[in-house]
Design a protein around this motif. Structure first.
Motif, PDB file in Angstrom:
ATOM      1  N   GLU A 185       0.832  -1.204   0.000  1.00 17.15           N
ATOM      2  CA  GLU A 185       0.000   0.000   0.000  1.00 17.15           C
ATOM      3  C   GLU A 185       0.867   1.256   0.000  1.00 17.15           C
ATOM      4  N   ALA A 186       1.929   1.251   0.796  1.00 10.99           N
ATOM      5  CA  ALA A 186       2.811   2.419   0.848  1.00 10.99           C
ATOM      6  C   ALA A 186       3.440   2.693  -0.513  1.00 10.99           C
ATOM      7  N   SER A 187       3.753   1.626  -1.259  1.00 10.77           N
ATOM      8  CA  SER A 187       4.354   1.817  -2.584  1.00 10.77           C
ATOM      9  C   SER A 187       3.359   2.475  -3.542  1.00 10.77           C
ATOM     10  N   ILE A 188       2.070   2.162  -3.400  1.00 12.39           N
ATOM     11  CA  ILE A 188       1.036   2.795  -4.232  1.00 12.39           C
ATOM     12  C   ILE A 188       0.926   4.276  -3.890  1.00 12.39           C
ATOM     13  N   LEU A 189       0.875   4.574  -2.602  1.00 11.85           N
ATOM     14  CA  LEU A 189       0.790   5.968  -2.168  1.00 11.85           C
ATOM     15  C   LEU A 189       1.990   6.758  -2.677  1.00 11.85           C
ATOM     16  N   GLN A 190       3.170   6.140  -2.601  1.00 11.96           N
ATOM     17  CA  GLN A 190       4.403   6.807  -3.040  1.00 11.96           C
ATOM     18  C   GLN A 190       4.384   7.054  -4.550  1.00 11.96           C
ATOM     19  N   ALA A 191       3.925   6.050  -5.303  1.00  9.93           N
ATOM     20  CA  ALA A 191       3.920   6.169  -6.762  1.00  9.93           C
ATOM     21  C   ALA A 191       2.841   7.122  -7.260  1.00  9.93           C
ATOM     22  N   GLU A 192       1.710   7.177  -6.560  1.00 14.40           N
ATOM     23  CA  GLU A 192       0.566   7.978  -7.009  1.00 14.40           C
ATOM     24  C   GLU A 192       0.603   9.405  -6.475  1.00 14.40           C
ATOM     25  N   GLY A 193       1.106   9.570  -5.275  1.00  9.02           N
ATOM     26  CA  GLY A 193       1.006  10.866  -4.609  1.00  9.02           C
ATOM     27  C   GLY A 193       2.085  11.838  -5.002  1.00  9.02           C
ATOM     28  N   GLY A 194       1.682  13.074  -5.222  1.00 11.37           N
ATOM     29  CA  GLY A 194       2.655  14.105  -5.506  1.00 11.37           C
ATOM     30  C   GLY A 194       3.118  14.815  -4.248  1.00 11.37           C
ATOM     31  N   ARG A 195       2.281  14.782  -3.232  1.00 10.55           N
ATOM     32  CA  ARG A 195       2.591  15.456  -1.975  1.00 10.55           C
ATOM     33  C   ARG A 195       2.360  14.479  -0.821  1.00 10.55           C
ATOM     34  N   SER A 196       3.319  14.427   0.083  1.00  8.75           N
ATOM     35  CA  SER A 196       3.199  13.477   1.194  1.00  8.75           C
ATOM     36  C   SER A 196       2.002  13.784   2.078  1.00  8.75           C
ATOM     37  N   SER A 197       1.550  15.047   2.097  1.00  7.94           N
ATOM     38  CA  SER A 197       0.387  15.406   2.921  1.00  7.94           C
ATOM     39  C   SER A 197      -0.890  14.748   2.409  1.00  7.94           C
ATOM     40  N   ASP A 198      -0.882  14.300   1.149  1.00  5.91           N
ATOM     41  CA  ASP A 198      -2.061  13.636   0.578  1.00  5.91           C
ATOM     42  C   ASP A 198      -2.078  12.131   0.853  1.00  5.91           C
ATOM     43  N   TYR A 199      -0.961  11.567   1.302  1.00  5.21           N
ATOM     44  CA  TYR A 199      -0.888  10.115   1.473  1.00  5.21           C
ATOM     45  C   TYR A 199      -1.976   9.551   2.396  1.00  5.21           C
ATOM     46  N   PRO A 200      -2.233  10.166   3.553  1.00  6.56           N
ATOM     47  CA  PRO A 200      -3.266   9.604   4.432  1.00  6.56           C
ATOM     48  C   PRO A 200      -4.658   9.585   3.770  1.00  6.56           C
ATOM     49  N   LYS A 201      -4.986  10.602   2.954  1.00  7.06           N
ATOM     50  CA  LYS A 201      -6.272  10.610   2.250  1.00  7.06           C
ATOM     51  C   LYS A 201      -6.324   9.481   1.212  1.00  7.06           C
ATOM     52  N   MET A 202      -5.224   9.301   0.512  1.00  2.63           N
ATOM     53  CA  MET A 202      -5.163   8.220  -0.473  1.00  2.63           C
ATOM     54  C   MET A 202      -5.336   6.857   0.192  1.00  2.63           C
ATOM     55  N   ALA A 203      -4.722   6.706   1.340  1.00  6.01           N
ATOM     56  CA  ALA A 203      -4.858   5.447   2.075  1.00  6.01           C
ATOM     57  C   ALA A 203      -6.312   5.198   2.446  1.00  6.01           C
ATOM     58  N   ARG A 204      -7.033   6.276   2.790  1.00  5.64           N
ATOM     59  CA  ARG A 204      -8.447   6.140   3.113  1.00  5.64           C
ATOM     60  C   ARG A 204      -9.245   5.743   1.874  1.00  5.64           C
ATOM     61  N   VAL A 205      -8.929   6.305   0.716  1.00  2.00           N
ATOM     62  CA  VAL A 205      -9.628   5.934  -0.517  1.00  2.00           C
ATOM     63  C   VAL A 205      -9.472   4.443  -0.785  1.00  2.00           C
ATOM     64  N   LEU A 206      -8.238   3.922  -0.623  1.00  2.00           N
ATOM     65  CA  LEU A 206      -8.011   2.492  -0.852  1.00  2.00           C
ATOM     66  C   LEU A 206      -8.832   1.657   0.122  1.00  2.00           C
ATOM     67  N   ASP A 207      -8.902   2.073   1.378  1.00  2.00           N
ATOM     68  CA  ASP A 207      -9.709   1.347   2.371  1.00  2.00           C
ATOM     69  C   ASP A 207     -11.188   1.379   1.991  1.00  2.00           C
ATOM     70  N   ASN A 208     -11.677   2.562   1.592  1.00  2.00           N
ATOM     71  CA  ASN A 208     -13.096   2.693   1.256  1.00  2.00           C
ATOM     72  C   ASN A 208     -13.461   1.881   0.023  1.00  2.00           C
ATOM     73  N   ARG A 209     -12.598   1.869  -0.978  1.00  4.54           N
ATOM     74  CA  ARG A 209     -12.868   1.091  -2.184  1.00  4.54           C
ATOM     75  C   ARG A 209     -12.802  -0.403  -1.885  1.00  4.54           C
TER      76      ARG A 209
END
Length: 380
Positions: free
Chosen positions: A249-273
């Motif tokens: 999951e961290a590798s997805i956040l790293q590859a997709e995210g442009g800003r580290s401040s967005d990583y926690p939101k992205m992690a929530r999207v993956l959980d919700n999906r």
């Protein structure tokens, strides 16, 4: 007539003379024996004195010799100072390499020289038979460390990292060979047992700056990187049994995210999906599946039947798609609270990412991204 001599009678004169001569001989013999004894004693004393002199000579020489080498030294010798070495340990190493005369000489000099506090672990090129103060001067100067460095940024793939390390002089073929035996690099069984991985070491080569010293090998360098990742998982408090999921999951956040401040939101999207049973449908995983780089993918690529392609598989890909840093790992462990189901990086140059809960909101964000693509045709 009786054989008993009568009182007052004297032996015959001849007998007296014979007795006197015998006594004189005995005196002379005793005198010769005494003289020989004296001579033997003198020889013994002389020999003993010589032995004492030659035996004591090295001791006297060691007591009177200088405790340190006198000059700047000659030639060259490579010396490795291990991590955590004390002054006495360093002195012993230098003495064994014949850099300084003795460990004591080095310790005495180090106790008087504040530069000794600046000595760092590493490999140094020194000279033979140096003064201890001269050795301290070279060891305290970071310019004398025989070291090369390489830096791995967050989100790099294994193939990219191999090229980066190879610039230090470690042969690329050695690195590629070492990666074929992930267990020898310290990668745990819970990762090496996974099937269908493109690169078993993916996700384990922690991004940071590393040092390469003379004698380091492909195996030792890669092992150090794996150790850093495992240490980071431990420091982040990843629960046992969750390491693989967190890394992926961290590798997805790293590859997709442009800003580290967005990583926690992205992690929530993956959980919700995941809770809704939706596919992730991430271009980053599709790009990894076809081993290509880019911010977009084609329909043909999205149709690729790969365990990495999240347009094809439901849930997480089979393994990490890059090597994540600490921020991404921590975000995977602590998703933000929210109901988002979509994200779109609307500006890949700045990393600006927008989140949405409904499909209508997501379509607006997609339209913004598509405009960016039209304005930046070389950005795909």
């Amino acid at each position: 007539m009786s054989d008993v001599e009568l009182p007052g009678l004297q032996p015959p004169p001849g007998r007296v003379r014979r007795s006197q001569r015998a006594q004189e001989k005995r005196r002379k013999k005793r005198k010769r024996r005494s003289l020989v004894a004296v001579l033997v004693s003198l020889v013994i004393l002389a020999l003993a004195g010589t032995a004492v002199w030659f035996g004591a000579k090295p001791i006297i020489a060691s007591l009177t010799a200088p405790s340190d080498f006198p000059g700047p030294g000659t030639g060259s010798v490579m010396v490795k100072i291990p991590d955590g070495a004390s002054g006495r340990t360093i002195g012993r190493i230098l003495a064994e390499k014949k850099v300084v005369k003795s460990a004591k000489a080095f310790v005495d000099a180090a106790n008087k020289d504040p530069r000794a506090q600046k000595i760092r672990p590493g490999t140094y090129e020194l000279r033979l038979q140096m003064t201890s103060s001269g050795a301290i001067a070279l060891l305290a100067d970071p310019k004398n460390r025989q070291v090369k460095t390489f830096t791995v940024a967050e989100g790099k793939r294994v193939a990219e990292i191999v090229d980066i390390i190879a610039k230090t002089g470690i042969p690329k073929k050695d690195l590629q060979a070492a990666l074929k035996d992930p267990a020898a690099l310290g990668i745990p069984e819970w990762a090496t047992s996974k099937k269908g991985l493109k690169f078993p070491a993916e996700g384990f080569l922690f991004p940071k700056t590393y040092e390469v010293e003379p004698g380091d090998t492909a195996v030792s360098v890669l092992t150090a990187m794996v150790t850093e990742t495992l240490d980071e998982l431990t420091a982040a408090g990843v629960p046992a049994g969750q390491e693989w999921k967190v890394l992926t999951e961290a590798s997805i956040l790293q590859a997709e995210g442009g800003r580290s401040s967005d990583y926690p939101k992205m992690a929530r999207v993956l959980d919700n999906r995941t809770k809704k049973g939706w596919k992730f449908q991430l271009d980053s995983t599709t790009s990894y599946a076809v081993q290509r780089f880019g911010v977009t993918t084609t329909k043909k690529e999205r149709d690729t039947k790969s365990a990495y392609n999240t347009y094809y598989v439901k849930g997480y890909p089979v393994g990490p798609i890059c090597n994540p840093g600490a921020d991404a790992i921590e975000a995977a462990l602590a998703p933000a609270k929210g109901t988002w189901l979509y994200w779109v990086t609307v500006n890949p140059e700045t990393g600006e990412t927008k989140f949405a809960t409904t499909d209508a909101e997501a379509q607006k964000n997609i339209a913004e991204f598509q405009k960016w693509l039209r304005d930046h045709p070389q950005g795909t």
